[in-house]
Design a protein around this motif. Structure first.
Motif, PDB file in Angstrom:
ATOM      1  N   ASN A   1       0.801  -1.233   0.000  1.00  0.00           N
ATOM      2  CA  ASN A   1       0.000   0.000   0.000  1.00  0.00           C
ATOM      3  C   ASN A   1       0.831   1.278   0.000  1.00  0.00           C
ATOM      4  OD1 ASN A   1       0.830  -0.402   2.577  1.00  0.00           O
ATOM      5  ND2 ASN A   1      -1.200  -1.011   3.341  1.00  0.00           N
ATOM      6  N   HIS A   2       2.046   1.177  -0.506  1.00  0.00           N
ATOM      7  CA  HIS A   2       2.826   2.398  -0.724  1.00  0.00           C
ATOM      8  C   HIS A   2       2.466   2.961  -2.097  1.00  0.00           C
ATOM      9  CE1 HIS A   2       5.428   2.149   2.733  1.00  0.00           C
ATOM     10  NE2 HIS A   2       5.738   0.887   2.458  1.00  0.00           N
ATOM     11  N   GLY A   3       2.959   4.172  -2.367  1.00  0.00           N
ATOM     12  CA  GLY A   3       2.837   4.743  -3.705  1.00  0.00           C
ATOM     13  C   GLY A   3       1.419   5.190  -4.009  1.00  0.00           C
ATOM     14  N   PHE A   4       1.069   5.138  -5.282  1.00  0.00           N
ATOM     15  CA  PHE A   4      -0.264   5.573  -5.713  1.00  0.00           C
ATOM     16  C   PHE A   4      -0.581   4.898  -7.052  1.00  0.00           C
ATOM     17  CE2 PHE A   4       0.773   8.480  -9.235  1.00  0.00           C
ATOM     18  CZ  PHE A   4       2.118   8.691  -9.020  1.00  0.00           C
ATOM     19  N   GLY A   5      -1.763   5.191  -7.552  1.00  0.00           N
ATOM     20  CA  GLY A   5      -2.138   4.727  -8.889  1.00  0.00           C
ATOM     21  C   GLY A   5      -2.034   3.215  -9.045  1.00  0.00           C
ATOM     22  N   TYR A   6      -1.371   2.781 -10.092  1.00  0.00           N
ATOM     23  CA  TYR A   6      -1.283   1.360 -10.427  1.00  0.00           C
ATOM     24  C   TYR A   6      -0.142   0.642  -9.686  1.00  0.00           C
ATOM     25  CZ  TYR A   6      -4.239   2.877 -14.343  1.00  0.00           C
ATOM     26  OH  TYR A   6      -5.254   3.408 -15.115  1.00  0.00           O
ATOM     27  N   ASP A   7       0.520   1.330  -8.765  1.00  0.00           N
ATOM     28  CA  ASP A   7       1.690   0.743  -8.088  1.00  0.00           C
ATOM     29  C   ASP A   7       1.459  -0.670  -7.514  1.00  0.00           C
ATOM     30  OD1 ASP A   7       3.488   2.733  -8.680  1.00  0.00           O
ATOM     31  OD2 ASP A   7       3.251   3.801  -6.789  1.00  0.00           O
ATOM     32  N   PRO A   8       0.314  -0.929  -6.857  1.00  0.00           N
ATOM     33  CA  PRO A   8       0.154  -2.264  -6.247  1.00  0.00           C
ATOM     34  C   PRO A   8       0.087  -3.429  -7.229  1.00  0.00           C
ATOM     35  CG  PRO A   8      -1.406  -0.685  -5.303  1.00  0.00           C
ATOM     36  CD  PRO A   8      -0.801  -0.018  -6.506  1.00  0.00           C
ATOM     37  N   VAL A   9      -0.172  -3.164  -8.519  1.00  0.00           N
ATOM     38  CA  VAL A   9      -0.216  -4.290  -9.475  1.00  0.00           C
ATOM     39  C   VAL A   9       0.975  -4.283 -10.434  1.00  0.00           C
ATOM     40  CG1 VAL A   9      -2.691  -4.786  -9.369  1.00  0.00           C
ATOM     41  CG2 VAL A   9      -1.855  -3.022 -10.964  1.00  0.00           C
ATOM     42  N   PHE A  10       1.886  -3.338 -10.234  1.00  0.00           N
ATOM     43  CA  PHE A  10       3.059  -3.263 -11.106  1.00  0.00           C
ATOM     44  C   PHE A  10       4.222  -3.969 -10.415  1.00  0.00           C
ATOM     45  CE2 PHE A  10       6.848  -1.196 -12.897  1.00  0.00           C
ATOM     46  CZ  PHE A  10       6.572  -1.243 -14.266  1.00  0.00           C
ATOM     47  N   TYR A  11       4.495  -5.199 -10.872  1.00  0.00           N
ATOM     48  CA  TYR A  11       5.560  -6.018 -10.277  1.00  0.00           C
ATOM     49  C   TYR A  11       6.882  -5.687 -10.961  1.00  0.00           C
ATOM     50  CZ  TYR A  11       8.302 -10.204  -9.243  1.00  0.00           C
ATOM     51  OH  TYR A  11       9.299 -11.064  -8.862  1.00  0.00           O
ATOM     52  N   TYR A  12       7.898  -5.449 -10.107  1.00  0.00           N
ATOM     53  CA  TYR A  12       9.214  -5.051 -10.624  1.00  0.00           C
ATOM     54  C   TYR A  12      10.200  -6.180 -10.349  1.00  0.00           C
ATOM     55  CZ  TYR A  12      13.417  -2.191 -11.216  1.00  0.00           C
ATOM     56  OH  TYR A  12      14.620  -1.690 -11.641  1.00  0.00           O
ATOM     57  N   PRO A  13      10.505  -7.030 -11.365  1.00  0.00           N
ATOM     58  CA  PRO A  13      11.301  -8.245 -11.138  1.00  0.00           C
ATOM     59  C   PRO A  13      12.639  -8.019 -10.423  1.00  0.00           C
ATOM     60  CG  PRO A  13      10.321  -8.311 -13.318  1.00  0.00           C
ATOM     61  CD  PRO A  13      10.038  -6.948 -12.769  1.00  0.00           C
ATOM     62  N   PRO A  14      13.444  -6.992 -10.750  1.00  0.00           N
ATOM     63  CA  PRO A  14      14.759  -6.888 -10.082  1.00  0.00           C
ATOM     64  C   PRO A  14      14.661  -6.832  -8.558  1.00  0.00           C
ATOM     65  CG  PRO A  14      14.678  -5.404 -11.968  1.00  0.00           C
ATOM     66  CD  PRO A  14      13.289  -5.955 -11.789  1.00  0.00           C
ATOM     67  N   LEU A  15      13.580  -6.312  -8.012  1.00  0.00           N
ATOM     68  CA  LEU A  15      13.461  -6.248  -6.541  1.00  0.00           C
ATOM     69  C   LEU A  15      12.458  -7.276  -6.004  1.00  0.00           C
ATOM     70  CD1 LEU A  15      13.559  -2.368  -5.890  1.00  0.00           C
ATOM     71  CD2 LEU A  15      15.408  -4.028  -5.625  1.00  0.00           C
ATOM     72  N   ASN A  16      11.863  -8.051  -6.913  1.00  0.00           N
ATOM     73  CA  ASN A  16      10.900  -9.068  -6.528  1.00  0.00           C
ATOM     74  C   ASN A  16       9.759  -8.484  -5.677  1.00  0.00           C
ATOM     75  OD1 ASN A  16       9.762 -11.588  -6.267  1.00  0.00           O
ATOM     76  ND2 ASN A  16      11.063 -12.217  -4.534  1.00  0.00           N
ATOM     77  N   LYS A  17       9.326  -7.296  -6.022  1.00  0.00           N
ATOM     78  CA  LYS A  17       8.236  -6.634  -5.299  1.00  0.00           C
ATOM     79  C   LYS A  17       7.399  -5.822  -6.275  1.00  0.00           C
ATOM     80  CE  LYS A  17      10.635  -5.673  -0.923  1.00  0.00           C
ATOM     81  NZ  LYS A  17      11.332  -4.621  -0.179  1.00  0.00           N
ATOM     82  N   THR A  18       6.165  -5.528  -5.866  1.00  0.00           N
ATOM     83  CA  THR A  18       5.401  -4.557  -6.664  1.00  0.00           C
ATOM     84  C   THR A  18       5.839  -3.161  -6.240  1.00  0.00           C
ATOM     85  OG1 THR A  18       3.612  -4.238  -5.065  1.00  0.00           O
ATOM     86  CG2 THR A  18       3.367  -6.076  -6.627  1.00  0.00           C
TER      87      THR A  18
END
Ligand code: IMP
Length: 209
Positions: free
Chosen positions: A158-175
């Motif tokens: 629940n950090h960030g805003f907008g589409y952040d919770p569904v945007f998975y970023y592979p290098p950090l293995n987190k959304t």
């Protein structure tokens, strides 16, 4: 050297917060800046501010937002137009990211519905940021940033805003929703564009002094 004063032309709180944090940390002595937001406009200026984002590209919309404020103040301004491009949706929501639905929750809901039939390997996506800076003479310059990721099928974090919770970023293995503000700042599309802007601004200030 006096702090270089400029305004951020954005009504998006999440975005303004990220831009201010970045600029506060990355504009370093001997340069300094006094970065103001729409909150410091008076009532009559606020009433005149009405950017109509009808461009067909991030660049056009960034320019529309920057011009909307510059035409009121005639002072330097910075605007960001950004959004999410999903390959399986032919680049949508793209420039319509903020207008895709009325709230972040509804926007995410619609995005996940549109992607129901797509498996993870088909869900590549990227965030794009285009910054438009206009100086006090009305000259404009653009800076672009992007970051690649994958749209997952359940919101996480629940950090960030907008589409952040569904945007998975592979290098950090987190959304992006699971990243702290510092972690997001290290890798985001907006930071990539802001880095180029800060680099430019240091030279701009140096040569206009
Ligand atoms: P804009 O204010 O018209 O540029 O709208 C950008 C929209 O794109 C936002 O309302 C979000 O939905 C989405 N967006 C842009 N940057 C980000 C980000 O860093 N995280 C999540 N969503 C973003």
């Amino acid at each position: 050297m006096n702090p270089y004063k400029f305004y951020i032309s954005s009504e998006n709180e999440g975005k303004v917060k990220e831009i201010l944090k970045f600029l506060h940390e990355e504009i370093r002595p001997p340069f300094s800046a006094n970065v103001l937001t729409l909150n410091s406009l008076d009532e009559s200026q606020k009433n005149k501010y009405n950017p109509v984002e009808n461009g067909i590209s991030f660049l056009e919309n960034a320019r529309i937002k920057a011009r909307a404020l510059y035409s009121i103040l005639r002072e330097p301004v910075l605007a960001d137009d950004s959004g999410l491009e999903v390959d399986a949706l032919n680049g949508e929501p793209g420039v319509f990211s903020s207008r895709y639905e009325k709230t972040d929750e509804l926007r995410i809901g619609r995005l996940l519905r549109e992607l129901t039939d797509f498996q993870q390997q088909m869900r590549s996506a990227r965030f794009i940021s285009c910054l438009c800076f206009i100086d006090k003479f009305g000259n404009e310059i653009f800076f672009n940033g992007k970051v690649e990721g994958i749209i997952i099928d359940q919101p996480r974090g629940n950090h960030g805003f907008g589409y952040d919770p569904v945007f998975y970023y592979p290098p950090l293995n987190k959304t992006f929703g699971e990243l702290t503000p510092d972690e997001k700042q290290n890798v985001s599309h907006r930071s990539h564009a802001l880095k180029l802007f800060v680099h430019f601004l240091a030279k701009y200030i140096e040569f206009s002094a």
